[in-house]
Scaffold this motif. Structure first.
Motif, PDB file in Angstrom:
ATOM      1  N   TYR A  38      51.016   8.781 101.733  1.00 23.06           N
ATOM      2  CA  TYR A  38      49.707   8.842 102.381  1.00 23.06           C
ATOM      3  C   TYR A  38      49.025   7.497 102.185  1.00 23.06           C
ATOM      4  CZ  TYR A  38      50.598  13.860 102.082  1.00 23.06           C
ATOM      5  OH  TYR A  38      51.165  15.100 102.185  1.00 23.06           O
ATOM      6  N   ASP A  39      48.049   7.195 103.012  1.00 21.89           N
ATOM      7  CA  ASP A  39      47.293   5.959 102.797  1.00 21.89           C
ATOM      8  C   ASP A  39      46.501   6.041 101.501  1.00 21.89           C
ATOM      9  OD1 ASP A  39      48.017   4.524 105.189  1.00 21.89           O
ATOM     10  OD2 ASP A  39      46.780   5.956 106.303  1.00 21.89           O
ATOM     11  N   PHE A  40      45.849   7.188 101.286  1.00 23.47           N
ATOM     12  CA  PHE A  40      45.034   7.368 100.083  1.00 23.47           C
ATOM     13  C   PHE A  40      45.358   8.717  99.444  1.00 23.47           C
ATOM     14  CE2 PHE A  40      42.381   4.650 102.829  1.00 23.47           C
ATOM     15  CZ  PHE A  40      42.191   3.572 101.982  1.00 23.47           C
ATOM     16  N   ILE A  41      45.367   8.729  98.132  1.00 22.55           N
ATOM     17  CA  ILE A  41      45.456   9.977  97.373  1.00 22.55           C
ATOM     18  C   ILE A  41      44.171  10.113  96.575  1.00 22.55           C
ATOM     19  CG2 ILE A  41      46.682  11.298  95.614  1.00 22.55           C
ATOM     20  CD1 ILE A  41      49.207   9.737  96.327  1.00 22.55           C
ATOM     21  N   SER A  80      37.400   8.348 110.346  1.00 24.02           N
ATOM     22  CA  SER A  80      37.766   7.525 111.501  1.00 24.02           C
ATOM     23  C   SER A  80      39.093   7.948 112.127  1.00 24.02           C
ATOM     24  CB  SER A  80      37.865   6.054 111.084  1.00 24.02           C
ATOM     25  OG  SER A  80      39.010   5.852 110.265  1.00 24.02           O
ATOM     26  N   GLY A  81      39.903   8.671 111.376  1.00 30.50           N
ATOM     27  CA  GLY A  81      41.224   9.052 111.854  1.00 30.50           C
ATOM     28  C   GLY A  81      42.288   7.991 111.617  1.00 30.50           C
ATOM     29  N   ARG A  82      41.892   6.851 111.084  1.00 30.59           N
ATOM     30  CA  ARG A  82      42.832   5.738 110.875  1.00 30.59           C
ATOM     31  C   ARG A  82      43.742   5.958 109.674  1.00 30.59           C
ATOM     32  NH1 ARG A  82      39.922   0.609 109.672  1.00 30.59           N
ATOM     33  NH2 ARG A  82      42.071  -0.159 109.500  1.00 30.59           N
ATOM     34  N   PHE A  83      43.225   6.673 108.661  1.00 28.39           N
ATOM     35  CA  PHE A  83      43.944   6.786 107.392  1.00 28.39           C
ATOM     36  C   PHE A  83      44.331   8.234 107.112  1.00 28.39           C
ATOM     37  CE2 PHE A  83      40.945   3.167 106.648  1.00 28.39           C
ATOM     38  CZ  PHE A  83      41.908   2.165 106.588  1.00 28.39           C
ATOM     39  N   SER A  84      45.494   8.399 106.477  1.00 25.39           N
ATOM     40  CA  SER A  84      45.907   9.717 106.004  1.00 25.39           C
ATOM     41  C   SER A  84      45.459   9.881 104.553  1.00 25.39           C
ATOM     42  CB  SER A  84      47.419   9.887 106.119  1.00 25.39           C
ATOM     43  OG  SER A  84      48.095   8.885 105.373  1.00 25.39           O
ATOM     44  N   VAL A  85      45.015  11.076 104.226  1.00 25.19           N
ATOM     45  CA  VAL A  85      44.440  11.339 102.906  1.00 25.19           C
ATOM     46  C   VAL A  85      45.048  12.608 102.327  1.00 25.19           C
ATOM     47  CG1 VAL A  85      42.324  11.788 101.604  1.00 25.19           C
ATOM     48  CG2 VAL A  85      42.260  10.242 103.589  1.00 25.19           C
ATOM     49  N   LEU A  86      45.534  12.519 101.099  1.00 31.50           N
ATOM     50  CA  LEU A  86      45.987  13.688 100.333  1.00 31.50           C
ATOM     51  C   LEU A  86      44.978  13.957  99.233  1.00 31.50           C
ATOM     52  CD1 LEU A  86      48.120  15.817  99.401  1.00 31.50           C
ATOM     53  CD2 LEU A  86      49.121  13.993  97.991  1.00 31.50           C
ATOM     54  N   VAL A  87      44.516  15.190  99.147  1.00 31.37           N
ATOM     55  CA  VAL A  87      43.604  15.608  98.076  1.00 31.37           C
ATOM     56  C   VAL A  87      44.346  16.572  97.163  1.00 31.37           C
ATOM     57  CG1 VAL A  87      41.405  16.712  97.508  1.00 31.37           C
ATOM     58  CG2 VAL A  87      41.622  15.379  99.622  1.00 31.37           C
ATOM     59  N   LEU A  88      44.363  16.252  95.873  1.00 28.75           N
ATOM     60  CA  LEU A  88      44.999  17.119  94.877  1.00 28.75           C
ATOM     61  C   LEU A  88      43.917  17.800  94.054  1.00 28.75           C
ATOM     62  CD1 LEU A  88      47.823  14.709  93.609  1.00 28.75           C
ATOM     63  CD2 LEU A  88      48.050  16.579  95.263  1.00 28.75           C
ATOM     64  N   ALA A 148      51.025   6.515  97.513  1.00 26.11           N
ATOM     65  CA  ALA A 148      49.839   6.011  98.210  1.00 26.11           C
ATOM     66  C   ALA A 148      50.123   4.621  98.755  1.00 26.11           C
ATOM     67  CB  ALA A 148      48.640   5.969  97.265  1.00 26.11           C
ATOM     68  N   GLY A 149      49.970   4.442 100.062  1.00 28.62           N
ATOM     69  CA  GLY A 149      50.191   3.138 100.657  1.00 28.62           C
ATOM     70  C   GLY A 149      49.070   2.162 100.401  1.00 28.62           C
ATOM     71  N   HIS A 150      47.850   2.688 100.249  1.00 28.56           N
ATOM     72  CA  HIS A 150      46.699   1.821 100.010  1.00 28.56           C
ATOM     73  C   HIS A 150      46.177   1.966  98.572  1.00 28.56           C
ATOM     74  CE1 HIS A 150      45.863   0.147 104.055  1.00 28.56           C
ATOM     75  NE2 HIS A 150      46.424   1.278 104.488  1.00 28.56           N
ATOM     76  N   GLU A 151      45.578   3.126  98.255  1.00 30.83           N
ATOM     77  CA  GLU A 151      44.956   3.273  96.932  1.00 30.83           C
ATOM     78  C   GLU A 151      45.027   4.714  96.455  1.00 30.83           C
ATOM     79  OE1 GLU A 151      41.062   1.724  96.278  1.00 30.83           O
ATOM     80  OE2 GLU A 151      41.295   0.069  97.688  1.00 30.83           O
ATOM     81  N   ILE A 152      44.918   4.845  95.138  1.00 30.69           N
ATOM     82  CA  ILE A 152      44.727   6.140  94.488  1.00 30.69           C
ATOM     83  C   ILE A 152      43.303   6.159  93.969  1.00 30.69           C
ATOM     84  CG2 ILE A 152      45.398   7.591  92.532  1.00 30.69           C
ATOM     85  CD1 ILE A 152      48.227   6.174  92.899  1.00 30.69           C
TER      86      ILE A 152
END
Length: 538
Positions: free
Chosen positions: A4-7, A25-33, A245-249
């Motif tokens: 995902y982009d962000f976790i 924005s729909g640009r980034f994928s986000v996983l929420v744990l 995470a492709g961008h940040e955690i």
């Protein structure tokens, strides 16, 4: 391994906001744990139902502190939300931002972007305030704030009159021009239902195709390549899984779980980690240190007129208010137990208030172990005037006990561990008695139940508040923000010092505690932190 982009680790007051803003924005994928489960529970959504969640292990971590010398050796109960919305799903819903000086002091300590004038736009953007928009308040935002002036118990008006007789001004809005004075609390509800961060923010995000929320998913370790955070290991349904995470955690576990996860992942005090056999990824003695919390106490009275005790205790009363709530979403069950309150100075020479007041038109004179919930109060007409300190100087810490992520961390609160904290609480409880002695209140009081009229000397008053005080559930600063890596965990943009791809965004980053309930400031931190993440990621 899914990428995902962000976790986002944690769906609480800040994490829910972060997930919504990053995915909008729909640009980034986000996983929420989220380690807990759903918030779709009756006693979570019903505002006064938080009495039922206070000890419920299904939605509450039920932490306990170490026995605290400052609290006469008591091990304090620390409820923290373990469900979607985190502690915003089980709190008392009082909507207080803090004082202008709190945030200006954050900025003055070397944290640009965090002054009051700079965080005010975030506070306003968050709000849909029933009282309307003005210079300080917002309307049209995702989180509804209810004005309770016409909804509180009639005894609340007696309290306001007595407090004014004791010298405090009437304040129509504690989040307006000034915080000082007494008034009616606004609360985070809408149409008689709790307005948690999950309801206001996360539910919006969950409708988007670029968001995935995993419940009952306990984050056990942040994964690193060198000093870059690349993924999260988590346990779910008995299986260990990983996500990249492709961008940040973004760690948004709150003031207990965020330092715990960092330490489990090798980020923390060297001696602690080595002693537990955890490889050190980055040494930082501040992880889990600098714990600050507000501590409070109630003075309880037996009255001459009926209180909510007579409404909520008998079966027919429960039936009546239950029907009122189910049919109309109104009545006592639609409110917080903290109807009115205020802020005052224990010393007129102070430049701003250092104590917070709470008025409760009911009483529960019961052991602190909580054998009866809020919804079964005392059989006689009781009410309480409570208070808590705004900016205590006592400091504690939260440190893991083992490398097992399911072992609760060791919480050392150190309440009343400084002379100044003891002195201001002594002055404060005397002022509570002054309010109770004013004509508007005194004519309705039969007797003081707790601590009772025999407690009069300074020594006895101090002994009493050490025995009866406890947290008011506002722990902060265990991953504090600051420009100096030797004194802080995250920088002013909430990036963990010495590492890349990793931020902490929740109340644990507060450089110092704010003056009042911390939920609104936690949500603001989520909003502002997400804004920084988006700016830094193009």
């Amino acid at each position: 391994m899914q990428t995902y982009d962000f976790i986002v680790v944690g769906s609480g007051s800040a994490g829910s906001v972060v997930a919504e803003r990053l995915s909008a924005s729909g640009r980034f994928s986000v996983l929420v744990l989220e380690a807990g489960g759903t918030d779709r529970r009756f006693f979570v959504q019903m505002p006064l139902g938080y009495g039922k969640t206070f000890f419920d292990p299904a939605v509450n971590w039920n932490y306990k502190t170490e026995p605290d010398p400052g609290l006469a050796g008591n091990a304090d109960h620390w409820p923290r939300g373990k469900l979607l919305g985190g502690s915003s799903s089980i709190n008392a819903m009082v909507w207080i931002r803090g004082q202008r000086e709190d945030f200006d002091n954050w900025a003055a300590a070397g944290n640009p972007g965090w002054s009051y004038d700079e965080v005010l736009p975030a506070f306003k953007a968050i709000e849909d305030n029933e009282a309307g928009a003005d210079e300080w308040r917002g309307q049209g935002g995702p989180l509804h704030v209810t004005r309770c002036d016409e909804l509180v118990h009639p005894l609340g008006k007696r309290y306001l009159a007595a407090a004014q007789q004791a010298g405090l001004p009437l304040n129509p809005d504690f989040n307006g021009a000034s915080q000082e004075g007494v008034g009616i609390y606004q609360i985070s509800t809408r149409n008689g239902r709790r307005m948690s961060a999950a309801r206001a923010f996360l539910r919006l995000a969950m409708k988007r195709a670029n968001v995935r929320v995993e419940t009952n998913a306990l984050a056990t370790k942040i994964l690193f390549e060198g000093t870059r955070a690349i993924g999260v290991e988590y346990e779910q349904n008995g299986r260990t899984q990983t996500a990249r995470a492709g961008h940040e955690i973004i760690v948004s576990g709150g003031s207990v779980n965020s330092p715990q996860l960092l330490q489990l992942s090798g980020v923390g005090p060297t001696g602690l980690l080595q002693g537990l056999g955890i490889p050190v990824v980055h040494a930082n003695a501040n992880v889990g240190a600098n714990l600050q919390d507000h501590v409070g106490i109630n003075y309880t009275y037996k009255g001459r007129t009926a209180t909510l005790n007579q409404t909520l205790r008998p079966w027919w009363g429960k039936l009546l208010v239950g029907m009122q709530y189910l049919l109309l979403r109104s009545g006592p069950l639609s409110l917080s137990m903290n109807n009115a309150g205020g802020f005052f100075r224990t010393d007129p020479a102070m430049t701003r208030p250092n104590m917070q007041l709470y008025f409760q038109a009911f009483s529960t004179v019961i052991p602190k172990s909580g054998e009866r919930p809020i919804l079964t109060p005392d059989p006689w007409p009781g009410f309480s005037i409570g208070l808590s300190n705004c900016r205590p100087s006592s400091r504690g810490e939260i440190m893991i006990r083992s490398s097992n992520p399911r072992d609760y961390p060791k919480i050392v609160a150190n309440a009343y561990s400084t002379e100044s904290d003891v002195a201001e609480m002594l002055a404060a409880v005397k002022f509570v008695r002054k309010i109770a002695s004013m004509p508007a209140m005194a004519e309705n009081i039969v007797e003081e139940i707790l601590p009772g009229p025999s407690i009069t000397s300074d020594e006895d008053l101090i002994q009493d508040f050490r025995k009866r005080s406890g947290t008011v559930y506002h722990p902060v600063s265990t991953c504090r923000m600051g420009p100096d890596a030797s004194r802080a965990v995250v920088d002013p943009r909430l990036r963990v010092h010495g590492l890349t791809g990793l931020r902490v965004i929740d109340a644990s980053i507060f450089p110092d505690n704010i003056s009042g309930n911390t939920n609104a400031a936690s949500i603001m931190t989520g909003w502002k932190g997400a804004q920084m993440v988006l700016e830094d990621n193009g």
